[in-house]
Design a protein around this motif. Structure first.
Motif, mmCIF file in Angstrom:
data_model
loop_
_atom_site.group_PDB
_atom_site.id
_atom_site.type_symbol
_atom_site.label_atom_id
_atom_site.label_comp_id
_atom_site.label_asym_id
_atom_site.label_seq_id
_atom_site.Cartn_x
_atom_site.Cartn_y
_atom_site.Cartn_z
ATOM 1 N N ALA A 73 -6.696 9.622 -5.386
ATOM 2 C CA ALA A 73 -7.250 10.945 -5.680
ATOM 3 C C ALA A 73 -7.214 11.848 -4.453
ATOM 4 N N GLU A 74 -7.678 11.338 -3.315
ATOM 5 C CA GLU A 74 -7.707 12.181 -2.121
ATOM 6 C C GLU A 74 -6.302 12.505 -1.614
ATOM 7 N N GLN A 75 -5.372 11.583 -1.782
ATOM 8 C CA GLN A 75 -4.009 11.859 -1.343
ATOM 9 C C GLN A 75 -3.323 12.871 -2.271
ATOM 10 N N THR A 76 -3.624 12.790 -3.560
ATOM 11 C CA THR A 76 -3.077 13.774 -4.498
ATOM 12 C C THR A 76 -3.615 15.166 -4.193
ATOM 13 N N LEU A 77 -4.917 15.248 -3.911
ATOM 14 C CA LEU A 77 -5.511 16.539 -3.582
ATOM 15 C C LEU A 77 -4.877 17.105 -2.310
ATOM 16 N N ALA A 78 -4.688 16.248 -1.322
ATOM 17 C CA ALA A 78 -4.065 16.704 -0.079
ATOM 18 C C ALA A 78 -2.637 17.183 -0.324
ATOM 19 N N GLU A 90 2.164 31.454 -1.641
ATOM 20 C CA GLU A 90 0.798 31.919 -1.871
ATOM 21 C C GLU A 90 0.543 32.009 -3.365
ATOM 22 N N ARG A 91 -0.614 31.518 -3.786
ATOM 23 C CA ARG A 91 -0.978 31.519 -5.195
ATOM 24 C C ARG A 91 -2.424 31.994 -5.356
ATOM 25 N N ASN A 92 -2.723 32.428 -6.594
ATOM 26 C CA ASN A 92 -4.063 32.920 -6.883
ATOM 27 C C ASN A 92 -4.945 31.830 -7.505
ATOM 28 N N TYR A 93 -4.632 30.589 -7.217
ATOM 29 C CA TYR A 93 -5.472 29.468 -7.651
ATOM 30 C C TYR A 93 -5.589 28.479 -6.503
ATOM 31 N N ARG A 94 -6.571 27.586 -6.622
ATOM 32 C CA ARG A 94 -6.783 26.590 -5.589
ATOM 33 C C ARG A 94 -7.104 25.247 -6.227
ATOM 34 N N PHE A 95 -6.468 24.199 -5.744
ATOM 35 C CA PHE A 95 -6.821 22.851 -6.196
ATOM 36 C C PHE A 95 -8.123 22.451 -5.515
ATOM 37 N N ASP A 96 -9.134 22.188 -6.337
ATOM 38 C CA ASP A 96 -10.475 21.945 -5.796
ATOM 39 C C ASP A 96 -10.902 20.496 -5.887
ATOM 40 N N GLN A 97 -10.359 19.768 -6.877
ATOM 41 C CA GLN A 97 -10.817 18.395 -7.077
ATOM 42 C C GLN A 97 -9.763 17.590 -7.824
ATOM 43 N N VAL A 98 -9.645 16.312 -7.483
ATOM 44 C CA VAL A 98 -8.790 15.377 -8.216
ATOM 45 C C VAL A 98 -9.637 14.172 -8.599
ATOM 46 N N ILE A 139 0.850 -1.191 0.000
ATOM 47 C CA ILE A 139 0.000 0.000 0.000
ATOM 48 C C ILE A 139 0.887 1.243 0.000
ATOM 49 N N LEU A 140 0.722 2.056 -1.015
ATOM 50 C CA LEU A 140 1.503 3.272 -1.177
ATOM 51 C C LEU A 140 0.764 4.471 -0.593
ATOM 52 N N LYS A 141 1.488 5.535 -0.294
ATOM 53 C CA LYS A 141 0.874 6.734 0.243
ATOM 54 C C LYS A 141 1.705 7.957 -0.133
ATOM 55 N N LEU A 142 0.990 9.018 -0.543
ATOM 56 C CA LEU A 142 1.638 10.304 -0.796
ATOM 57 C C LEU A 142 1.627 11.120 0.488
ATOM 58 N N GLN A 143 2.731 11.821 0.738
ATOM 59 C CA GLN A 143 2.859 12.596 1.967
ATOM 60 C C GLN A 143 2.726 14.089 1.666
ATOM 61 N N PRO A 144 1.708 14.776 2.213
ATOM 62 C CA PRO A 144 1.584 16.221 1.991
ATOM 63 C C PRO A 144 2.653 16.998 2.754
ATOM 64 N N ASP A 145 2.919 18.216 2.289
ATOM 65 C CA ASP A 145 3.847 19.084 3.012
ATOM 66 C C ASP A 145 3.204 19.556 4.309
ATOM 67 N N SER A 193 -8.670 33.274 -7.959
ATOM 68 C CA SER A 193 -9.299 33.538 -9.262
ATOM 69 C C SER A 193 -9.649 32.255 -10.001
ATOM 70 N N HIS A 194 -8.921 31.171 -9.714
ATOM 71 C CA HIS A 194 -9.094 29.954 -10.502
ATOM 72 C C HIS A 194 -9.200 28.731 -9.594
ATOM 73 N N LEU A 195 -10.188 27.883 -9.881
ATOM 74 C CA LEU A 195 -10.323 26.591 -9.218
ATOM 75 C C LEU A 195 -9.850 25.515 -10.188
ATOM 76 N N ILE A 196 -8.980 24.637 -9.707
ATOM 77 C CA ILE A 196 -8.315 23.684 -10.587
ATOM 78 C C ILE A 196 -8.766 22.252 -10.300
ATOM 79 N N LEU A 197 -9.057 21.539 -11.374
ATOM 80 C CA LEU A 197 -9.341 20.110 -11.337
ATOM 81 C C LEU A 197 -8.135 19.368 -11.916
ATOM 82 N N VAL A 198 -7.709 18.308 -11.247
ATOM 83 C CA VAL A 198 -6.606 17.467 -11.731
ATOM 84 C C VAL A 198 -7.168 16.092 -12.069
ATOM 85 N N LYS A 199 -6.841 15.610 -13.247
ATOM 86 C CA LYS A 199 -7.206 14.244 -13.631
ATOM 87 C C LYS A 199 -5.940 13.398 -13.694
#
Length: 364
Positions: free
Chosen positions: A73-78, A36-44, A24-30, A91-97
């Motif tokens: 997906a949830e680990q990538t978003l985190a 600071e950026r003017n966009y937000r990751f909203d969904q993966v 079982i693999l896991k991504l580790q968030p910072d 200004s921008h909401l970002i979706l990652v596929k």
């Protein structure tokens, strides 16, 4: 746009794996995002065709499935959320596929080692009121080699790939923020509506150049009971540029009549006035459209649809007024009604629409 990043990793891990169970693999968030950026990751969205990442051989040559156990997906978003601090009003909401995350390794007898490759492909999309808009793709590969008795713990390599994906997107969106239409924050409208010089095949509306019977070049229809017919219309044309992150939308308005589709049987000044008033109505419809354009909502997401709606509303209103004009004047035969319309149209040409709006309200 795609980017291919090739790296060679030689990582030797002394730990062993003795059973053929899934890894079982896991991504580790910072822990402390600092940028600071003017966009937000909203969904993966995990759009992979298979949930397994790949297979890893242990020292006993048994294979183990590599998997995120349905949590990629949830680990990538985190992870991506942890990379930045969005502004209070991004200004921008970002979706990652996640299109692909694939690991493969093969045994190399001459090296008595395994050679492996991990490939990641991501798509980044802008979330808006309609379907997400594609922005850019990221594709990267990482190669590794490991001895047969030293299984490679693959998490750090995958973690690095995803971090490279974020870095690539972050560099891209910052480089595009001032020149990409999809990332524009607002629209500035530039309306172009000059008095144009008429041509042989097109007579453009000019308040200082009324129609003459020479502008009616089509042969009269023997089947029509009308004395004259004019074909007049309006159109808009446009082009856009990007200036400092703002869409500058040029909208060119044209009001014209087509001589080759306009004709007269018995030319006289009274009939000429009736046809000129048809042309005036087209100009009025264009003026009313122009007023709506100047006050329209310039949200970039909705602008194109609203512009299209305003144009077609103006086109339908033009036809409606033309039909009402002919209906009430009986195509000019009712001189009293014609005089009333002469006054109404003259007022409307100055921008006073009170009589016209009152009439339109009555016939609704």
């Amino acid at each position: 746009m795609k980017n291919v990043l090739l790296a060679f990793l030689a990582i030797f891990i002394s730990s062993g794996i003795s059973t053929a169970q899934d890894i079982i693999l896991k991504l580790q968030p910072d822990e402390h995002p600092s940028q600071e950026r003017n966009y937000r990751f909203d969904q993966v969205l995990d759009a992979r065709s298979k949930t397994e990442v790949g297979k890893l051989f242990d020292a006993q040559r048994k294979t183990h499935n590599l998997t995120f156990n349905g949590k990629l997906a949830e680990q990538t978003l985190a992870l991506y959320k942890s990379k930045i601090k969005p502004s209070h009003t991004p200004s921008h909401l970002i979706l990652v596929k996640i299109h692909n995350l694939d690991q493969k390794e093969t045994y190399q007898a001459d090296w008595k080692a395994y050679k492996g490759e991990i490939e990641l492909k991501l798509g980044f999309f802008l979330i808006g009121p309609n379907e997400p808009e594609h922005l850019v793709d990221f594709q990267s590969k990482t190669n590794y080699r490991r001895p047969i008795n030293q299984p490679h713990h693959i998490e750090p390599a995958i973690q690095k790939l995803f971090e490279n994906g974020w870095k690539y997107f972050d560099d891209w969106i910052r480089s595009q923020s001032m020149g990409n239409r999809l990332l524009a924050k607002k629209v500035r409208i530039n309306i172009i509506d000059p008095v144009r010089k008429s041509k042989a095949d097109t007579v453009f509306y000019d308040p200082d150049r009324p129609l003459t019977w020479d502008d009616f070049k089509e042969s009269p229809s023997s089947l029509s009971s009308f004395n004259a017919t004019i074909f007049s219309s309006l159109s808009i044309e446009g082009n856009a540029s990007i200036e400092n992150g703002e869409i500058v939308q040029n909208i060119e308005i044209k009001v014209y009549m087509i001589p080759s589709q306009s004709w007269v049987k018995h030319a006289n000044s009274y009939a000429s006035n009736h046809e000129q008033r048809h042309f005036d109505i087209t100009r009025i419809a264009a003026d009313r459209m122009k007023a709506k354009l100047k006050s329209m909502d310039t949200d970039p997401y909705l602008f194109d649809a609203k512009l299209n709606d305003i144009y077609w509303d103006a086109y339908r209103e033009m036809n409606r007024i033309q039909e009402l004009y002919d209906q009430q004047t009986r195509h000019g035969l009712d001189k009293e009604a014609q005089e009333k319309w002469n006054i109404l149209i003259s007022e409307a040409l100055t921008g006073n629409y009170q009589s016209l709006d009152s009439l339109l309200d009555k016939v609704n």
